[in-house]
Every structure is written in structure tokens, then in C-alpha cells.
Scaffold this motif. Structure first.
Motif, PDB file in Angstrom:
ATOM      1  N   MET A   1       0.834  -1.186   0.000  1.00  0.00           N
ATOM      2  CA  MET A   1       0.000   0.000   0.000  1.00  0.00           C
ATOM      3  C   MET A   1       0.871   1.239   0.000  1.00  0.00           C
ATOM      4  SD  MET A   1      -1.273   0.197   3.946  1.00  0.00           S
ATOM      5  CE  MET A   1      -0.079   0.286   5.297  1.00  0.00           C
ATOM      6  N   CYS A   2       0.318   2.331  -0.412  1.00  0.00           N
ATOM      7  CA  CYS A   2       0.851   3.668  -0.185  1.00  0.00           C
ATOM      8  C   CYS A   2       1.741   4.252  -1.262  1.00  0.00           C
ATOM      9  CB  CYS A   2       1.587   3.751   1.136  1.00  0.00           C
ATOM     10  SG  CYS A   2       0.499   3.581   2.559  1.00  0.00           S
ATOM     11  N   THR A   3       1.512   5.529  -1.466  1.00  0.00           N
ATOM     12  CA  THR A   3       2.407   6.437  -2.172  1.00  0.00           C
ATOM     13  C   THR A   3       2.664   7.580  -1.212  1.00  0.00           C
ATOM     14  OG1 THR A   3       1.327   5.894  -4.266  1.00  0.00           O
ATOM     15  CG2 THR A   3       2.721   7.867  -4.221  1.00  0.00           C
ATOM     16  N   VAL A   4       3.923   7.955  -1.033  1.00  0.00           N
ATOM     17  CA  VAL A   4       4.274   8.979  -0.050  1.00  0.00           C
ATOM     18  C   VAL A   4       5.127  10.043  -0.712  1.00  0.00           C
ATOM     19  CG1 VAL A   4       5.394   9.464   2.160  1.00  0.00           C
ATOM     20  CG2 VAL A   4       4.235   7.273   1.809  1.00  0.00           C
ATOM     21  N   SER A   5       4.770  11.307  -0.492  1.00  0.00           N
ATOM     22  CA  SER A   5       5.580  12.419  -0.982  1.00  0.00           C
ATOM     23  C   SER A   5       6.091  13.236   0.201  1.00  0.00           C
ATOM     24  CB  SER A   5       4.771  13.312  -1.928  1.00  0.00           C
ATOM     25  OG  SER A   5       3.729  13.978  -1.228  1.00  0.00           O
ATOM     26  N   TYR A   6       7.244  13.852  -0.024  1.00  0.00           N
ATOM     27  CA  TYR A   6       7.879  14.679   1.003  1.00  0.00           C
ATOM     28  C   TYR A   6       8.265  16.004   0.381  1.00  0.00           C
ATOM     29  CZ  TYR A   6      11.734  16.346   3.986  1.00  0.00           C
ATOM     30  OH  TYR A   6      12.579  17.105   4.768  1.00  0.00           O
ATOM     31  N   LEU A   7       7.762  17.097   0.969  1.00  0.00           N
ATOM     32  CA  LEU A   7       8.054  18.441   0.496  1.00  0.00           C
ATOM     33  C   LEU A   7       8.668  19.244   1.637  1.00  0.00           C
ATOM     34  CD1 LEU A   7       4.899  19.596  -1.515  1.00  0.00           C
ATOM     35  CD2 LEU A   7       7.118  18.919  -2.436  1.00  0.00           C
TER      36      LEU A   7
END
Length: 239
Positions: A1-7
Motif C-alpha cells: 500500500m501507499c504512495t508517499v511524498s515529502y516536500l
């Protein structure tokens, strides 16, 4: 599961997680703050495993993706749910103490992102070996679960993210949440907000927004169209 973005931004960051899950799985609910070793944490609690895929305190954020480097064949029984690892990470003095002292044996493969004091640490557990990598916390990033997405699709998603970063939409909370809802929508099975028939779909979208002034978690149940916020000791729900 999951898509993760970091800004990252000048005095903090936005971490956003799209949760891909079986549509038959009971929905999670954003918890009231829980006291862990004199620090309050909040997280969406999974009613089956009683853990979570994302949790935050004022100083530490932990996020889980299923799988390590490549898709694997599950070999149950496992010692406990991977979602409990997210909460266990708050039992340790620092994220580096957790990485060096925690017993990962008997757990299904996963990727764990840990952010604390300007550090971004990635742990990948293959089921036999732990790989630890310190990332440059000043650079935007995106990760996709190895269990649902092939290396080719993961690379394609990285391209979507790069294109979004260079677009006019801006690197803000509204912009990144819109990216998670619309990127790749021409390919619904592999879009960031995905759906594969009546079996799998992106069921929720969670953001942690941290700055010097405050930490906030925004949890959106995409199936039931409900938004929940936690900001320090203040809570409210919008339907």
C-alpha cells in the motif's frame, strides 16, 4: 500500500501518504492524541492490526510503505502487524536508536520513513536484512509501495512528481494533495489515486504539516468523503 511524498520548506515539511488498501478492509479513524513517553502522537488507527501507516508527534514523523525493494511472496505467520512498528518507533530516544536497537525479525518486508530534527532516514526491511539510508532532507521526494507497483511504474510516478514540482501549481499543501488525487489519472490502475476493480483502491489521504510553530495532521477518508484534523490539542471534523 501507499504512495508517499515529502516536500521540505524553510522551517518544516509536508509529508503526504495515499493509502492503497483492499476495499473490504474496515476504515481507519484518526486518533485523539495518545501519550507516548511524555510526548503526544496522533495517527489514523487501523482497526484490524491496531497500528498505523503514519504517525506524528511534535518532533518525529514515521510513515510506512509495504514491501522493501521489490514485491515479495508473503510467508505468514508474522510476529505482528507492520503497522505496530510505526508506533513502536516512538518508544526510542531517537530514530537512530530505533534503527539500531529494534528487533525487526519475524516481520513482513516494509519500507519505513522517519523524520526528526532535520533528518530523513529510510529503513528497508527485506525479511532478512535491514538497509538504512540517510536522505538529504532539503530535497523533495516520492516513494511508492513495491508490493503494488513495478519498477517501471514507480519510475513513471517519479516523473509525474518531477513534472508537478516544475509546474505552476506551487509546492503547498493544497497543491500536493491535488497531485495525490489527480496524478496519472489516465491510468487508473497505477495512478497515485488508484483503483483496481472492486478489490483495491486509494482509500485515504493523510498529510503531516510541520513547522517551527506547530504540527498538524490532516486525514481524509476518500471513500466516505470525511476530513479530520488534529492540531496540538485542538480537533474538529468536517463532512
Amino acid at each position: 500500500m501507499c504512495t508517499v511524498s515529502y516536500l521540505p520548506f524553510q522551517d518544516g515539511f509536508i509529508l503526504t501518504s495515499s493509502r492503497d488498501e483492499k476495499l473490504t478492509r474496515p476504515p481507519a479513524k484518526l486518533s485523539d492524541p495518545v501519550l507516548y513517553h511524555d510526548q503526544e502522537i496522533t495517527f489514523p488507527r487501523d482497526p484490524l492490526g491496531q497500528g498505523s501507516w503514519i504517525a506524528t508527534s511534535k518532533t518525529r514523523t514515521v510513515c510506512l510503505l509495504n514491501g522493501a525493494f521489490t514485491a515479495h511472496n508473503p510467508k505468514p505467520p508474522y510476529r505482528h502487524s507492520r503497522g505496530l512498528v510505526v508506533l513502536h518507533a516512538f518508544d526510542y530516544f531517537t530514530i537512530h536508536h530505533f534503527a539500531s536497537e529494534y528487533d525487526f525479525g519475524g516481520l513482513e518486508p516494509f519500507t519505513l520513513l522517519l523524520i526528526e530534527d532535520g533528518q530523513l532516514l529510510t529503513l528497508r526491511w527485506t525479511g532478512d536484512q535491514l538497509f538504512k539510508t540517510e536522505k538529504d532532507a532539503s530535497r523533495p521526494r516520492i516513494w511508492s509501495s513495491a508490493t503494488l507497483y513495478t519498477p517501471e511504474i514507480i519510475t513513471r510516478r517519479e516523473l509525474w512528481f518531477s513534472q508537478w514540482l516544475h509546474s505552476a501549481s506551487g509546492q503547498c499543501l493544497e497543491g500536493i494533495r491535488a497531485f495525490h488525487k489527480t496524478a496519472g489519472e489516465a491510468d487508473p490502475e497505477n495512478a497515485v489515486c488508484m483503483r483496481r476493480g472492486n478489490q483495491f483502491a486509494t482509500v485515504s489521504l493523510t498529510s503531516v504539516v510541520r513547522s517551527d510553530e506547530q504540527t498538524e495532521m490532516i486525514y481524509e477518508d476518500l471513500i466516505r468523503s470525511e476530513l479530520t484534523f488534529r492540531k496540538l490539542n485542538q480537533t474538529y471534523v468536517s463532512n
